[in-house]
Design an enzyme around this catalytic site. Sequence first.
Site, PDB file in Angstrom:
ATOM      1  N   CYS A  58      56.958  62.952 -15.953  1.00  0.00           N
ATOM      2  CA  CYS A  58      56.190  63.485 -17.139  1.00  0.00           C
ATOM      3  C   CYS A  58      54.909  63.475 -16.912  1.00  0.00           C
ATOM      4  CB  CYS A  58      56.426  62.579 -18.140  1.00  0.00           C
ATOM      5  SG  CYS A  58      58.032  62.693 -18.985  1.00  0.00           S
ATOM      6  N   SER A  59      54.193  62.688 -15.780  1.00  0.00           N
ATOM      7  CA  SER A  59      52.894  62.798 -15.493  1.00  0.00           C
ATOM      8  C   SER A  59      52.585  63.596 -14.342  1.00  0.00           C
ATOM      9  CB  SER A  59      52.449  61.432 -15.191  1.00  0.00           C
ATOM     10  OG  SER A  59      52.449  60.594 -16.109  1.00  0.00           O
TER      11      SER A  59
END
Length: 381
Positions: free
Chosen positions: A164-165
């Site tokens: 997600c990053s």
Amino acid sequence: MNTHAKSGTPRPVISATGLFTPEDSISNEELVESFNAFVDRHNAAHAEAIEAGEVEPLTHSSVEFIEKASGIKARHVMNKAPLIDPAIMEPRHEPRGNDQLSLMAEIGVAAAREALAKAGRDVKDVDAVLCAASNMQRPYPAMAIEIQQALGIDGFGFDMNVACSSATFGIQTAADYVRAGNAKSVLVVSPEITSGHLNWRDRDSHFIFGDVATAVLVEDAEIAPDVHWDILGTKLKTVFSNNIRNNFGFLNRSDPESMGTDDKLFVQEGRKVFKEVVPMVAEMIVNEAERLAIDPAGLRRLWLHQANAGMNRLIAQRVLGHEANEDESPTVLDTYGNTSSAGSIIAFHLNNEDMVAGDTGLICSFGAGYSAGTVFVRKAA
Ligand code: CO8
């Protein structure tokens, strides 16, 4: 072009962003109807074993639960029909030959073209493409190189995955290239076809994810358009956790015990993620704001990772010191679902044009790894 910027030490800025949204969208009602039909079929097919106590019956999902627990009302997907067909509940895509643009590159290119057009950037002036996403369609040639080729960019590209990053890690990487003088214009492209990694038959997670692609053009201020976002500072953090995991990979193929089981798709301990990630991210934001001499309470807007409305409410509260309204911490989760690394970029893309020169905001991601990234930005011009 910014005619006022002076040449000298390179200074990375965000010149523009782009977004590709798939046409197909699945509402919670449609999703739950198909899931519950699958549950009924499964329980009917295993009625005897369930009766004998050998097989656990499956339980219905609920629209009310999904919206209350996550804030998600719908999600876009690349191909809706098979995902909500109770007899399939997996993605199906027309196979493409090696001479055709792959699906992931196609949507990445669409998002990238929008960012390039908004910045008025000629592809001959772009130096690099980073494909930053949770899952790649194949190991090589890199998706980034295919996107680079499709756009006609002369330079280099590579893939990077920080779940997600990925996008915020990509922005820092691009900014570092600019700072070091190795590039003046870098595209960070995040095509997230999450539907391929989600277990559509798992009640705990079947509602979470959606498909999308975003692009962020990071450039040296010297060549950026007049309207751009200064990058005030970036900070990355990772802390190992098994609470969000996907064991898909070539080394696991030979394990007959685990072949085809659910751990080759997304699995998580959602409660633990919620409890552990909220304080970690809130503390990281506040510390980084202090390092940059920014008053967190004075931030004009937070573009937070879009995983759960409750998580964002708590993080925004801790950062701003009061409950954030939709203007201060916009939500796209309701219509997009969790789009992994693209979430905070969609929020930024759709909610920044009303901001004025001097306004300061924060793009922030968090998720599997655990991983978290902050990008503090200020509107220029
Ligand atoms: N319908 C009805 N009831 C349900 C359902 C359902 N669909 N699912 C669970 N329930 C029930 C449970 O059985 C449980 O019942 P009981 O109390 O009787 O045991 C009850 O509801 C409560 O369940 P939970 O405790 O699990 O519910 P929560 O309130 O914790 O909500 C969430 C679940 C929404 C998952 C929440 O925990 C959450 O959002 N947590 C944060 C998750 C997060 O941020 N994860 C990050 C993942 S994204 C990432 O890092 C990128 C990965 C890479 C991309 C992957 C592509 C696919």
